[in-house]
Design an enzyme around this catalytic site. Structure first.
Site, PDB file in Angstrom:
ATOM      1  N   LYS A 160      48.187  71.387 -41.655  1.00  0.00           N
ATOM      2  CA  LYS A 160      47.150  70.811 -42.477  1.00  0.00           C
ATOM      3  C   LYS A 160      47.698  69.645 -42.931  1.00  0.00           C
ATOM      4  CE  LYS A 160      44.238  72.778 -46.183  1.00  0.00           C
ATOM      5  NZ  LYS A 160      43.117  72.760 -45.751  1.00  0.00           N
TER       6      LYS A 160
HETATM    7  C1  PLP Z   1      41.798  73.868 -45.151  1.00  0.00           C
HETATM    8  C2  PLP Z   1      41.223  73.798 -43.919  1.00  0.00           C
HETATM    9  C3  PLP Z   1      40.232  74.888 -43.496  1.00  0.00           C
HETATM   10  C4  PLP Z   1      40.354  76.239 -44.480  1.00  0.00           C
HETATM   11  O1  PLP Z   1      41.420  76.847 -44.637  1.00  0.00           O
HETATM   12  P1  PLP Z   1      41.682  77.757 -45.849  1.00  0.00           P
HETATM   13  O2  PLP Z   1      42.999  78.203 -45.680  1.00  0.00           O
HETATM   14  O3  PLP Z   1      40.770  78.832 -45.721  1.00  0.00           O
HETATM   15  O4  PLP Z   1      41.399  77.055 -46.982  1.00  0.00           O
HETATM   16  C5  PLP Z   1      39.635  74.848 -42.320  1.00  0.00           C
HETATM   17  N1  PLP Z   1      39.820  73.621 -41.676  1.00  0.00           N
HETATM   18  C6  PLP Z   1      40.413  72.629 -42.013  1.00  0.00           C
HETATM   19  C7  PLP Z   1      40.567  71.596 -41.044  1.00  0.00           C
HETATM   20  C8  PLP Z   1      41.176  72.630 -43.176  1.00  0.00           C
HETATM   21  O5  PLP Z   1      41.932  71.571 -43.477  1.00  0.00           O
END
Ligand code: PLP
Length: 316
Positions: A160
């Site tokens: 992330k």
């Molecule tokens: C943060 C994010 C999500 C969603 O993740 P969660 O853990 O459910 O918040 C989905 N796709 C991307 C690209 C993200 O950065």
């Protein structure tokens, strides 16, 4: 954002400090943001209890640790410290409503792209009010982007990272220019991946379908939550698998999910309308269950919640 709307405090490198003191030099800014990995976490304010519940805090802290590991950042922060810092910050800012919390880690040091060598990791945690939309009936019109989703050979979607959002930005802007509310990505194989910052589910013939973890998606905590709730509460069959674009045009329902997106119903994809409307009946049920869970009103899933202890003010 005006000065008054800024939170009073944020957390930076092991301590809570006043908002105004959290500054870096301009020339450090982009070097740090190239390496930055982050989390988006929500806190839900339960008014009846006068308590804030942070949703799946430890899972978010663990994923941040994983992102830092994959980037090869020097380890400066433990999962326990990140969790405690998040709780302390929310308490210090003394909220009486839903919040969004963003911890962000970045490498500082010799201004080379590699994070290996003469580098240290810094982290800040920022919180802001963010009203949940789980009470609202709304839906979005989606299109498939002409941009391909980033992939494991280029920018691993499992991490992330702020840098990954360049991809999302291109798709979101294109969607807006073409009159859509949001975009969905196909991966390099032409199969469905995810949204621009959220994962995606489809309902077809009573079954829930979502692209599998190797389709070029982030390992979303909300996606995992939805799978649990669909199976355990609604007794639905859930398929995690490769999904074709045209298959989604035939869906009965579709929705996005993510910490920020929560459960966001999709009304149409490339102007093919979802057969059961938006929010469709299963989407609506999942959204309502999710809402009861995150606010701590569904006691079966209280172990996903971290109470902040709003009755007790943090010492400054
Ligand atoms: C943060 C994010 C999500 C969603 O993740 P969660 O853990 O459910 O918040 C989905 N796709 C991307 C690209 C993200 O950065």
């Amino acid at each position: 954002m005006s000065q008054q709307e800024n939170p009073k405090y944020l957390w930076w490198n092991h301590r809570i400090i006043p908002w105004e003191e959290a500054t870096v030099h301009l020339t450090d800014y982009w070097w740090a943001s190239v390496t930055a990995v982050f989390e988006g976490i929500r806190g839900y304010w339960n008014n009846a209890e006068g308590e804030m519940y942070i949703f799946r805090l430890e899972d978010h802290a663990r994923r941040l640790e994983q992102s830092m590991q994959l980037i090869r950042m020097p380890k400066e922060f433990t999962v326990d410290e990140i969790c405690q810092a998040t709780i302390d910050l929310v308490r210090a800012n003394d909220y009486r409503g839903d919040v969004y919390i963003m911890p962000l880690a970045y490498a500082v040091g010799n201004k080379a792209f590699s994070v290996v060598g003469d580098r240290t990791t810094e982290m800040f945690i920022y919180s802001r009010p963010a009203v949940s939309r789980l009470e609202e009936d709304f839906s979005l019109h989606a299109c498939y982007s002409s941009w391909t989703r980033i992939n494991e050979r280029v920018l691993p979607p499992r991490i992330k990272a702020l840098a990954n959002y360049r991809n999302s930005q291109l798709a979101s802007s294109e969607a807006a220019m073409n009159g859509y509310d949001t975009a969905l990505f196909l991966n390099p194989e032409g199969k469905v991946a995810e949204g621009t910052g959220s994962c995606v589910f489809f309902v077809r013939k009573g079954k829930l379908i979502t692209p599998d973890i190797t389709s070029g998606i982030l390992e979303s905590i909300t996606r995992d939550t939805v799978i649990h709730l669909a199976r355990e509460v609604l007794g639905l069959e859930v398929e995690e698998r490769v999904v074709d674009r045209t298959e989604t045009y035939l869906a009965d329902e579709a929705f996005l999910c993510g910490t920020h997106a929560e459960i966001t119903p999709i009304a149409s994809i490339d102007r093919h309308e979802m057969k059961h409307g938006a929010p469709g009946p299963i989407t609506r049920q999942l959204r309502d269950i999710y809402r009861e869970v995150v606010y701590g009103r569904d006691f079966r899933y209280r172990n996903w919640l971290t109470p902040v202890g709003m009755g007790v003010r943090a010492e400054q």
